[in-house]
Scaffold this motif. Structure first.
Motif, PDB file in Angstrom:
ATOM      1  N   ASN A 184       4.972   6.049   1.591  1.00  0.00           N
ATOM      2  CA  ASN A 184       6.254   5.786   2.259  1.00  0.00           C
ATOM      3  C   ASN A 184       7.419   5.951   1.276  1.00  0.00           C
ATOM      4  O   ASN A 184       8.492   6.429   1.648  1.00  0.00           O
ATOM      5  CB  ASN A 184       6.255   4.388   2.888  1.00  0.00           C
ATOM      6  CG  ASN A 184       5.418   4.348   4.159  1.00  0.00           C
ATOM      7  OD1 ASN A 184       5.465   5.283   4.960  1.00  0.00           O
ATOM      8  ND2 ASN A 184       4.642   3.293   4.343  1.00  0.00           N
ATOM      9  N   TYR A 191      11.843  -1.516   6.204  1.00  0.00           N
ATOM     10  CA  TYR A 191      10.703  -0.926   6.925  1.00  0.00           C
ATOM     11  C   TYR A 191       9.428  -1.776   6.779  1.00  0.00           C
ATOM     12  O   TYR A 191       8.736  -2.067   7.758  1.00  0.00           O
ATOM     13  CB  TYR A 191      10.466   0.508   6.425  1.00  0.00           C
ATOM     14  CG  TYR A 191       9.238   1.135   7.021  1.00  0.00           C
ATOM     15  CD1 TYR A 191       9.218   1.569   8.342  1.00  0.00           C
ATOM     16  CD2 TYR A 191       8.061   1.264   6.266  1.00  0.00           C
ATOM     17  CE1 TYR A 191       8.070   2.121   8.899  1.00  0.00           C
ATOM     18  CE2 TYR A 191       6.914   1.828   6.815  1.00  0.00           C
ATOM     19  CZ  TYR A 191       6.922   2.248   8.125  1.00  0.00           C
ATOM     20  OH  TYR A 191       5.793   2.775   8.685  1.00  0.00           O
ATOM     21  N   ASN A 209       5.944   7.933  10.356  1.00  0.00           N
ATOM     22  CA  ASN A 209       6.605   7.129   9.320  1.00  0.00           C
ATOM     23  C   ASN A 209       7.922   7.739   8.856  1.00  0.00           C
ATOM     24  O   ASN A 209       8.900   7.024   8.638  1.00  0.00           O
ATOM     25  CB  ASN A 209       5.666   6.925   8.130  1.00  0.00           C
ATOM     26  CG  ASN A 209       4.606   5.887   8.437  1.00  0.00           C
ATOM     27  OD1 ASN A 209       4.422   5.521   9.600  1.00  0.00           O
ATOM     28  ND2 ASN A 209       3.918   5.421   7.418  1.00  0.00           N
ATOM     29  N   GLN A 228       2.761  -3.977  12.995  1.00  0.00           N
ATOM     30  CA  GLN A 228       2.898  -2.707  12.277  1.00  0.00           C
ATOM     31  C   GLN A 228       3.752  -1.682  13.047  1.00  0.00           C
ATOM     32  O   GLN A 228       4.857  -1.976  13.397  1.00  0.00           O
ATOM     33  CB  GLN A 228       1.494  -2.178  11.914  1.00  0.00           C
ATOM     34  CG  GLN A 228       0.824  -3.044  10.845  1.00  0.00           C
ATOM     35  CD  GLN A 228       1.566  -3.047   9.527  1.00  0.00           C
ATOM     36  OE1 GLN A 228       2.087  -2.045   9.088  1.00  0.00           O
ATOM     37  NE2 GLN A 228       1.637  -4.207   8.885  1.00  0.00           N
ATOM     38  N   SER A 229       3.183  -0.515  13.351  1.00  0.00           N
ATOM     39  CA  SER A 229       4.004   0.571  13.910  1.00  0.00           C
ATOM     40  C   SER A 229       4.592   0.299  15.285  1.00  0.00           C
ATOM     41  O   SER A 229       5.479   1.025  15.718  1.00  0.00           O
ATOM     42  CB  SER A 229       3.165   1.845  14.029  1.00  0.00           C
ATOM     43  OG  SER A 229       3.284   2.587  12.869  1.00  0.00           O
ATOM     44  N   LYS A 247       8.259   0.129  15.557  1.00  0.00           N
ATOM     45  CA  LYS A 247       9.107   1.334  15.517  1.00  0.00           C
ATOM     46  C   LYS A 247       9.790   1.590  16.872  1.00  0.00           C
ATOM     47  O   LYS A 247      10.865   2.180  16.919  1.00  0.00           O
ATOM     48  CB  LYS A 247       8.262   2.558  15.136  1.00  0.00           C
ATOM     49  CG  LYS A 247       7.706   2.486  13.711  1.00  0.00           C
ATOM     50  CD  LYS A 247       6.683   3.594  13.458  1.00  0.00           C
ATOM     51  CE  LYS A 247       6.137   3.544  12.045  1.00  0.00           C
ATOM     52  NZ  LYS A 247       5.020   4.481  11.839  1.00  0.00           N
ATOM     53  N   CYS A 273       7.470  -3.854   9.929  1.00  0.00           N
ATOM     54  CA  CYS A 273       6.045  -3.659  10.232  1.00  0.00           C
ATOM     55  C   CYS A 273       5.247  -4.957  10.097  1.00  0.00           C
ATOM     56  O   CYS A 273       4.188  -5.107  10.693  1.00  0.00           O
ATOM     57  CB  CYS A 273       5.442  -2.605   9.299  1.00  0.00           C
ATOM     58  SG  CYS A 273       6.015  -0.931   9.619  1.00  0.00           S
TER      59      CYS A 273
HETATM   60  N1  GLU Z   1       3.361  -0.075   7.851  1.00  0.00           N
HETATM   61  C1  GLU Z   1       2.386   0.925   8.163  1.00  0.00           C
HETATM   62  C2  GLU Z   1       2.597   2.179   7.322  1.00  0.00           C
HETATM   63  O1  GLU Z   1       3.697   2.552   7.049  1.00  0.00           O
HETATM   64  C3  GLU Z   1       2.494   1.220   9.634  1.00  0.00           C
HETATM   65  C4  GLU Z   1       1.406   2.100  10.065  1.00  0.00           C
HETATM   66  C5  GLU Z   1       1.111   2.061  11.524  1.00  0.00           C
HETATM   67  O2  GLU Z   1       0.931   0.999  12.136  1.00  0.00           O
HETATM   68  O3  GLU Z   1       1.052   3.149  12.074  1.00  0.00           O
HETATM   69  O4  GLU Z   1       1.679   2.801   6.911  1.00  0.00           O
END
Ligand code: GLU
Length: 304
Positions: free
Chosen positions: A164, A188, A113, A62-63, A66, A192
């Motif tokens: 999102n 995106y 995000n 997931q995040s 980033k 993730c």
């Molecule tokens: N894909 C998740 C979202 O956009 C990532 C959230 C996360 O891990 O913080 O909500």
């Protein structure tokens, strides 16, 4: 430092804590994970790896993804990046829309995000096939060809990703998204959905503990200043609304994700990744934070 016995004793200590955290369920597919999983992997500066528990089992990063997209764009366009996204903690929820209005569509940082969506837009702008490029880059850093997107998780998030979608469209209204919003979201949700183990993650993040150099190939991916800034961003913005508490208790830069993964960096010493899916109220892995706080306390070493 005898990291193996330190990790073993931390693991046993944390495992008996009363964990009243909850798994993230707003992405339906993430609910399927076994909530009792718990693994730790630490790689020291000489690439020696120490593991305990479910350290080689893959989970949704997931995040955490980033950090890698941001580093890729930073290495590509340098400080021009900061015209599109800021570098201050947001003090708001990771998926909040409110600041964008009065800050004219420039997200506070690349790890909320809104900021990650601007980075995803830049990935589309700077790479011909960004999904393929990103995956290959991660595989290279992890020294593991067997890392993939999870299409089911990406699709599950797409079907429920109204917030999102709102963010990307709203930022586009300020002209800070250049590509088609659906294409940005598609990239995106895929970034993730990547699945990695604690061992993979600890390996990937070595570039940040080695001054921007990929240890195996010796490729200088980030300048020393860029690496400093990436670590600073992780310190300030890597743990949602708990980045202050994480700094206070752990004292290392890092990043967490709603899949229950946490990775932290002790520059020139080690990288460490923890996975346990139950999240505390701030959205960080409960065991993850307990583990890392014990690690820097027992070893009496952090960046502070
Ligand atoms: N894909 C998740 C979202 O956009 C990532 C959230 C996360 O891990 O913080 O909500």
């Amino acid at each position: 430092m005898d990291y193996q016995s330190i990790l073993n004793s931390i693991y046993n200590e944390v495992l008996v804590l009363d964990n009243n955290g909850k798994i993230a369920d707003y992405i339906p597919e993430l609910k399927r994970v076994n909530t009792e999983k718990f693994g730790i992997a630490l790689i020291d500066n000489y690439q020696k790896i120490y593991t305990v528990g479910d350290a080689i089992e893959k989970f949704s990063i997931q995040s955490i993804s980033k950090v890698i997209t941001t580093a890729l764009i930073f290495s590509k366009i340098g400080n021009d990046l900061w015209q599109r996204v800021g570098f201050e903690p947001s003090g708001n929820a990771f998926n909040s829309l409110v600041q964008l209005e009065y800050e004219n569509g420039i997200p506070r940082n690349p790890f909320i995000n809104a900021g990650a969506l601007v980075i995803a837009d830049l990935m589309l702008e700077h790479f011909e096939n960004p999904k393929e490029y990103f995956l290959n880059f991660i595989r290279e850093l992890a020294e593991n060809e067997n890392i993939n997107y999870n299409e089911i998780v990406a699709q599950s998030e797409k079907e429920n990703g109204y917030r999102n979608a709102a963010l990307v469209n709203y930022i586009k209204s300020f002209n800070n998204i250049k590509n088609d919003p659906d294409a940005v979201l598609d990239f995106y949700f895929h970034q993730c959905s990547i699945e990695m183990s604690c061992e993979d993650l600890a390996r990937v993040f070595q570039v940040f503990s080695h001054n921007g150099i990929v240890p195996r190939s010796k490729f200088k991916f980030l300048t020393t200043s860029q690496c400093k800034r990436m670590n600073a961003l992780m310190q300030m913005c890597g743990f949602y609304d708990q980045a202050g508490e994480f700094t206070f208790k752990v004292g290392l830069p890092g990043k967490s994700g709603v899949g229950g993964g946490v990775v932290a960096i002790y520059p020139n010493h080690y990288t460490v990744a923890v996975w346990s899916p139950k999240l505390n109220k701030k959205g960080n892995s409960f065991y993850g934070l307990e583990t890392l706080e014990r690690l820097t306390t027992i070893t009496e070493a952090s960046i502070f």
